[in-house]
Design an enzyme around this catalytic site. Structure first.
Site, PDB file in Angstrom:
ATOM      1  N   HIS A   8      30.990  27.176  52.604  1.00  0.00           N
ATOM      2  CA  HIS A   8      31.098  27.939  51.476  1.00  0.00           C
ATOM      3  C   HIS A   8      29.848  28.676  51.021  1.00  0.00           C
ATOM      4  CE1 HIS A   8      33.634  28.434  47.456  1.00  0.00           C
ATOM      5  NE2 HIS A   8      32.356  28.829  47.390  1.00  0.00           N
TER       6      HIS A   8
ATOM      7  N   HIS B  39      28.279  32.813  50.211  1.00  0.00           N
ATOM      8  CA  HIS B  39      28.441  34.184  49.621  1.00  0.00           C
ATOM      9  C   HIS B  39      27.389  35.086  50.286  1.00  0.00           C
ATOM     10  CE1 HIS B  39      31.696  33.136  46.786  1.00  0.00           C
ATOM     11  NE2 HIS B  39      31.094  32.059  46.665  1.00  0.00           N
TER      12      HIS B  39
ATOM     13  N   GLU C 177      36.568  26.366  38.468  1.00  0.00           N
ATOM     14  CA  GLU C 177      34.934  26.032  38.137  1.00  0.00           C
ATOM     15  C   GLU C 177      34.723  26.291  36.737  1.00  0.00           C
ATOM     16  OE1 GLU C 177      31.071  28.452  40.294  1.00  0.00           O
ATOM     17  OE2 GLU C 177      32.959  29.026  40.688  1.00  0.00           O
TER      18      GLU C 177
END
Length: 437
Positions: free
Chosen positions: A80, A82, A234
């Site tokens: 995970h 970005h 989140e």
């Protein structure tokens, strides 16, 4: 090149003798273990692991690199990240370190700066660092609001091809599920994802339409043969629990693809009964969970002038105990969601042990950045020390857990197909052309 703790041989066939290996990462060999660590000789031939033997028993005629009990790990899986956001901090900082501040800063930077050239430059910079640290598998989420979805997925596809012999790459479309109300946009996004061999993702939010949104997403994934990876809950708000809705939707639709949920922070804010019932549903739905301990601790429970009261992480122990596949990952890197980081799974593991209490015992802890994420990502050939598998290994001077977790292991040696790679990290000055000096 010389190393302080071992001398890797320049030979097609050699043995890493007297190595200490995390047992949970080893396939094709068993032996006595202490704290989940075994002693072994690892025989390498023509870029592959030919054999794993009891320490001190490898054929005498082989060239030897004496590990002197130093650890040998498989290369890492970072499930995970970005890559499209990475390293924009100097250009667009988060003024208060908050989640909303991060959203606003990234939105402004994306709209102003995310050309193909900008995304490619930062993405490849990140991959060079990850490769040097010993990573061989990465999944990245890509911001996918129009028109960025076409820009970033095209760049990603080109970068994936260029890096295919170094790091296996996967991409997930990231967007608020509310935007599925625009049928033309969602159809176009699904086409882009399918053609790029990616995954459908998104951010779930508590609203009256959440069940319908999840049904639409899951049906689109099923119709196009796509897996799903979502950003979930989140937040510290205990009133938010879309994870339960996701699990129910997977079961309701009979979805047979893979589903991953990242973050799931608010699960840790629930009453015990609610948390247990949710975890049971997640297990029944076959959902995998990835915790992002560094980013979650950075963002969650952040209030000006107030010391945080909780760590921000999900219930990883309870999920794992229920049979839910679990892992940890880097998440953001030097961007408004997390101001630090370098896509180094050793750092992620070290911090995860502290934040999530993965220690005492540490017997199987190594799985969270190796075997578990690789399996969740459908790559059981990665993240393992396996007889017949590639000699993609990370060598450490540390002999025991206390040594491993007390230093950054910056003297590690990375082997790819049995050859030592150049571990030089890219200079941040290289980003000056896109970020600014």
């Amino acid at each position: 090149m010389s190393y302080s703790f071992m001398s890797p041989p320049n030979a097609a066939r050699f043995v890493l003798s007297n190595a200490t290996v995390p047992a949970v990462t080893v396939v094709g060999f068993t032996g006595p273990s202490s704290e989940g660590l075994m002693k072994a000789d690892i025989v390498v031939a023509d870029g592959l692991i030919k054999d794993i033997l009891p320490a001190g028993t490898a054929p005498a005629e082989l060239a030897k690199a004496d590990m002197r009990d130093g650890m040998v790990w498989p290369t890492f899986a970072d499930m995970h990240t970005h890559l499209d956001k990475g390293h924009i901090w100097e250009r667009r900082a988060n003024p208060d370190g908050s989640f909303m501040g991060a959203l606003d800063a990234v939105r402004s930077d994306r709209e102003a700066n995310w050309s193909a050239a900008d995304v490619r430059k930062r993405m490849e910079f990140s991959l060079r660092a990850a490769y040097a640290h010993g990573t061989s598998l990465i999944r990245t989420h890509l911001d996918s609001l129009a028109p960025q979805h076409r820009i970033s997925f095209e760049v990603f596809s080109e970068v994936r091809e260029a890096w295919k012999d170094k790091i296996a790459l996967q991409a997930v479309a990231l967007f608020p599920l509310d935007f599925m109300v625009d049928d033309a946009f969602f159809a176009d996004l699904t086409t882009v994802v399918r053609e790029a061999g990616g995954l459908l993702g998104g951010v779930t939010q508590m609203n009256p339409d959440i069940d319908a949104q999840l049904d639409k997403l899951i049906r689109a994934a099923a119709a196009n043969g796509l897996d799903i990876d979502l950003h979930v809950d989140e937040t510290e708000d205990r009133e938010v629990l879309t994870l339960k809705a996701i699990a129910a939707a997977v079961l309701r639709n009979g979805f047979t693809g893979k589903v991953t949920a990242g973050h799931c922070c608010s699960l840790a804010r629930q009453d015990e009964n609610v948390a247990a019932a949710t975890i049971d549903l997640v297990a029944k739905a076959g959902i995998s969970i990835v915790a992002l301990p560094m980013c979650n601790m950075y963002l969650q429970d952040r209030h000006p002038g107030r010391t945080p009261r909780w760590r921000g992480v999900t219930l990883l122990h309870e999920l794992a105990a229920a049979g839910v596949p679990t892992a940890v990952a880097s998440d953001n890197t030097r961007d408004p969601f997390y101001a630090y980081g370098d896509l180094d799974p050793v750092e992620v593991f070290r911090e995860a042990v502290r934040i999530l209490h993965l220690d005492h015992p540490l017997d199987t802890a190594a799985r969270v950045v190796t075997t578990s994420p690789a399996s969740i990502l459908g790559r059981p050939d990665i993240g393992r020390i396996a007889v017949g598998g590639p000699a993609d290994l990370v060598l450490f001077s540390a002999r025991r857990w206390s040594e491993f977790l007390s230093r950054p292991q910056s003297d590690r040696v990375v082997l790819r197909k049995g050859k030592v790679i150049d571990r030089s990290l890219p200079d941040y000055r290289e980003l000056d052309t896109v970020i600014g000096a």
